[in-house]
Scaffold this motif. Structure first.
Motif, PDB file in Angstrom:
ATOM      1  N   VAL A   1       0.839  -1.197   0.000  1.00 20.48           N
ATOM      2  CA  VAL A   1       0.000   0.000   0.000  1.00 20.48           C
ATOM      3  C   VAL A   1       0.874   1.248   0.000  1.00 20.48           C
ATOM      4  CG1 VAL A   1      -0.197   0.014   2.518  1.00 20.48           C
ATOM      5  CG2 VAL A   1      -1.939   1.130   1.171  1.00 20.48           C
ATOM      6  N   ARG A   2       0.357   2.301  -0.580  1.00 23.13           N
ATOM      7  CA  ARG A   2       1.067   3.583  -0.543  1.00 23.13           C
ATOM      8  C   ARG A   2       1.134   4.062   0.903  1.00 23.13           C
ATOM      9  NH1 ARG A   2      -0.357   9.018  -3.987  1.00 23.13           N
ATOM     10  NH2 ARG A   2       1.385  10.261  -3.217  1.00 23.13           N
ATOM     11  N   LYS A   3       2.305   4.488   1.305  1.00 24.65           N
ATOM     12  CA  LYS A   3       2.518   4.927   2.685  1.00 24.65           C
ATOM     13  C   LYS A   3       1.692   6.184   2.957  1.00 24.65           C
ATOM     14  CE  LYS A   3       6.307   5.153   5.806  1.00 24.65           C
ATOM     15  NZ  LYS A   3       7.755   5.154   5.910  1.00 24.65           N
ATOM     16  N   PHE A   4       0.655   6.010   3.775  1.00 19.89           N
ATOM     17  CA  PHE A   4      -0.221   7.101   4.172  1.00 19.89           C
ATOM     18  C   PHE A   4      -1.084   6.546   5.291  1.00 19.89           C
ATOM     19  CE2 PHE A   4      -4.114   9.744   3.427  1.00 19.89           C
ATOM     20  CZ  PHE A   4      -3.556  10.964   3.767  1.00 19.89           C
ATOM     21  N   PRO A   5      -0.879   6.998   6.515  1.00 18.20           N
ATOM     22  CA  PRO A   5      -1.561   6.395   7.660  1.00 18.20           C
ATOM     23  C   PRO A   5      -3.070   6.181   7.500  1.00 18.20           C
ATOM     24  CG  PRO A   5       0.117   7.885   8.449  1.00 18.20           C
ATOM     25  CD  PRO A   5       0.054   8.059   6.946  1.00 18.20           C
ATOM     26  N   PRO A   6      -3.841   7.113   6.898  1.00 19.70           N
ATOM     27  CA  PRO A   6      -5.271   6.826   6.729  1.00 19.70           C
ATOM     28  C   PRO A   6      -5.545   5.598   5.846  1.00 19.70           C
ATOM     29  CG  PRO A   6      -4.906   9.182   6.592  1.00 19.70           C
ATOM     30  CD  PRO A   6      -3.544   8.522   6.594  1.00 19.70           C
ATOM     31  N   PHE A   7      -4.746   5.384   4.792  1.00 22.16           N
ATOM     32  CA  PHE A   7      -4.907   4.181   3.966  1.00 22.16           C
ATOM     33  C   PHE A   7      -4.621   2.935   4.799  1.00 22.16           C
ATOM     34  CE2 PHE A   7      -3.392   6.536  -0.112  1.00 22.16           C
ATOM     35  CZ  PHE A   7      -4.638   7.116  -0.258  1.00 22.16           C
ATOM     36  N   GLU A   8      -3.508   2.977   5.508  1.00 22.66           N
ATOM     37  CA  GLU A   8      -3.075   1.821   6.284  1.00 22.66           C
ATOM     38  C   GLU A   8      -4.098   1.459   7.354  1.00 22.66           C
ATOM     39  OE1 GLU A   8       1.072   2.506   7.578  1.00 22.66           O
ATOM     40  OE2 GLU A   8       1.070   4.048   6.018  1.00 22.66           O
ATOM     41  N   SER A   9      -4.567   2.424   8.115  1.00 21.38           N
ATOM     42  CA  SER A   9      -5.524   2.121   9.190  1.00 21.38           C
ATOM     43  C   SER A   9      -6.872   1.684   8.639  1.00 21.38           C
ATOM     44  CB  SER A   9      -5.678   3.313  10.132  1.00 21.38           C
ATOM     45  OG  SER A   9      -6.211   4.427   9.464  1.00 21.38           O
ATOM     46  N   ALA A  10      -7.296   2.239   7.512  1.00 22.55           N
ATOM     47  CA  ALA A  10      -8.568   1.833   6.910  1.00 22.55           C
ATOM     48  C   ALA A  10      -8.527   0.371   6.473  1.00 22.55           C
ATOM     49  CB  ALA A  10      -8.910   2.726   5.725  1.00 22.55           C
ATOM     50  N   ILE A  11      -7.428  -0.045   5.872  1.00 21.13           N
ATOM     51  CA  ILE A  11      -7.298  -1.441   5.439  1.00 21.13           C
ATOM     52  C   ILE A  11      -7.309  -2.376   6.643  1.00 21.13           C
ATOM     53  CG2 ILE A  11      -5.713  -3.109   4.398  1.00 21.13           C
ATOM     54  CD1 ILE A  11      -4.904  -0.850   2.459  1.00 21.13           C
TER      55      ILE A  11
ATOM     56  N   ASP B   1       6.628   4.319   0.194  1.00 20.77           N
ATOM     57  CA  ASP B   1       6.489   5.575  -0.530  1.00 20.77           C
ATOM     58  C   ASP B   1       6.123   5.260  -1.973  1.00 20.77           C
ATOM     59  OD1 ASP B   1       7.090   7.405   1.551  1.00 20.77           O
ATOM     60  OD2 ASP B   1       9.217   6.924   1.337  1.00 20.77           O
ATOM     61  N   LEU B   2       5.508   6.214  -2.635  1.00 22.19           N
ATOM     62  CA  LEU B   2       4.960   5.980  -3.969  1.00 22.19           C
ATOM     63  C   LEU B   2       5.979   5.394  -4.950  1.00 22.19           C
ATOM     64  CD1 LEU B   2       2.583   6.158  -5.873  1.00 22.19           C
ATOM     65  CD2 LEU B   2       3.219   8.519  -6.343  1.00 22.19           C
ATOM     66  N   TYR B   3       7.178   5.960  -5.005  1.00 22.03           N
ATOM     67  CA  TYR B   3       8.153   5.483  -5.987  1.00 22.03           C
ATOM     68  C   TYR B   3       8.677   4.086  -5.645  1.00 22.03           C
ATOM     69  CZ  TYR B   3       7.706  10.111  -7.842  1.00 22.03           C
ATOM     70  OH  TYR B   3       7.184  11.257  -8.383  1.00 22.03           O
ATOM     71  N   ALA B   4       8.856   3.798  -4.374  1.00 28.45           N
ATOM     72  CA  ALA B   4       9.270   2.448  -3.968  1.00 28.45           C
ATOM     73  C   ALA B   4       8.155   1.442  -4.234  1.00 28.45           C
ATOM     74  CB  ALA B   4       9.659   2.437  -2.493  1.00 28.45           C
ATOM     75  N   LEU B   5       6.919   1.851  -4.028  1.00 25.44           N
ATOM     76  CA  LEU B   5       5.781   0.974  -4.304  1.00 25.44           C
ATOM     77  C   LEU B   5       5.714   0.648  -5.788  1.00 25.44           C
ATOM     78  CD1 LEU B   5       3.178  -0.379  -3.220  1.00 25.44           C
ATOM     79  CD2 LEU B   5       2.017   1.796  -3.621  1.00 25.44           C
ATOM     80  N   HIS B   6       5.814   1.665  -6.621  1.00 25.62           N
ATOM     81  CA  HIS B   6       5.793   1.463  -8.073  1.00 25.62           C
ATOM     82  C   HIS B   6       6.949   0.582  -8.511  1.00 25.62           C
ATOM     83  CE1 HIS B   6       6.596   2.400 -12.307  1.00 25.62           C
ATOM     84  NE2 HIS B   6       5.290   2.533 -12.397  1.00 25.62           N
ATOM     85  N   ASP B   7       8.147   0.872  -8.018  1.00 24.19           N
ATOM     86  CA  ASP B   7       9.321   0.090  -8.392  1.00 24.19           C
ATOM     87  C   ASP B   7       9.143  -1.383  -8.015  1.00 24.19           C
ATOM     88  OD1 ASP B   7      12.145  -0.178  -9.302  1.00 24.19           O
ATOM     89  OD2 ASP B   7      12.447  -0.695  -7.191  1.00 24.19           O
ATOM     90  N   GLY B   8       8.711  -1.642  -6.793  1.00 25.33           N
ATOM     91  CA  GLY B   8       8.548  -3.020  -6.345  1.00 25.33           C
ATOM     92  C   GLY B   8       7.477  -3.772  -7.105  1.00 25.33           C
TER      93      GLY B   8
ATOM     94  N   ALA C   1      -2.381  -5.272  -4.027  1.00 20.67           N
ATOM     95  CA  ALA C   1      -1.727  -3.967  -3.996  1.00 20.67           C
ATOM     96  C   ALA C   1      -2.800  -2.896  -4.030  1.00 20.67           C
ATOM     97  CB  ALA C   1      -0.788  -3.804  -5.181  1.00 20.67           C
ATOM     98  N   PHE C   2      -2.623  -1.890  -3.213  1.00 19.74           N
ATOM     99  CA  PHE C   2      -3.560  -0.772  -3.131  1.00 19.74           C
ATOM    100  C   PHE C   2      -2.820   0.462  -3.615  1.00 19.74           C
ATOM    101  CE2 PHE C   2      -5.724   2.517  -0.434  1.00 19.74           C
ATOM    102  CZ  PHE C   2      -6.925   2.479  -1.101  1.00 19.74           C
ATOM    103  N   LEU C   3      -3.134   0.889  -4.844  1.00 21.10           N
ATOM    104  CA  LEU C   3      -2.405   1.980  -5.475  1.00 21.10           C
ATOM    105  C   LEU C   3      -3.282   3.210  -5.639  1.00 21.10           C
ATOM    106  CD1 LEU C   3      -0.698  -0.209  -8.167  1.00 21.10           C
ATOM    107  CD2 LEU C   3       0.476   1.027  -6.366  1.00 21.10           C
ATOM    108  N   SER C   4      -3.687   3.785  -4.556  1.00 24.06           N
ATOM    109  CA  SER C   4      -4.481   5.005  -4.615  1.00 24.06           C
ATOM    110  C   SER C   4      -3.538   6.163  -4.878  1.00 24.06           C
ATOM    111  CB  SER C   4      -5.195   5.199  -3.286  1.00 24.06           C
ATOM    112  OG  SER C   4      -5.958   6.378  -3.340  1.00 24.06           O
ATOM    113  N   THR C   5      -3.820   6.908  -5.921  1.00 26.21           N
ATOM    114  CA  THR C   5      -2.965   8.026  -6.282  1.00 26.21           C
ATOM    115  C   THR C   5      -3.780   9.113  -6.944  1.00 26.21           C
ATOM    116  OG1 THR C   5      -1.020   8.713  -7.505  1.00 26.21           O
ATOM    117  CG2 THR C   5      -2.291   6.923  -8.437  1.00 26.21           C
TER     118      THR C   5
END
Length: 70
Positions: free
Chosen positions: A9-19, A42-49, A64-68
């Motif tokens: 998931v993209r690093k963002f506490p509201p995304f993480e806690s909601a999941i 982080d977004l770029y590490a998520l995309h790269d991985g 994968a949760f790619l909210s952007t």
């Protein structure tokens, strides 16, 4: 045996806690013996991985949760 669901998931506490809350609700209502592992990146590490390193194709993650805002 407890099943583990791995989510990238993209690093963002509201995304993480909601999941986590949604998964906890699912486990509670379904009676499923499962747990969740979230890899918050982080977004770029998520995309790269996920895209460049094929983390979804090689089974490193189940979801994968790619909210952007792109």
């Amino acid at each position: 045996m407890t099943a583990t669901l791995r989510i990238a998931v993209r690093k963002f506490p509201p995304f993480e806690s909601a999941i986590v809350r949604q998964f906890d609700d699912f486990v509670r209502t379904s009676g499923t013996d499962a747990r969740i592992e979230i890899d918050a990146l982080d977004l770029y590490a998520l995309h790269d991985g996920l895209i460049d390193q094929d983390a979804m194709m090689n089974g490193e993650y189940d979801i994968a949760f790619l909210s952007t805002d792109w």
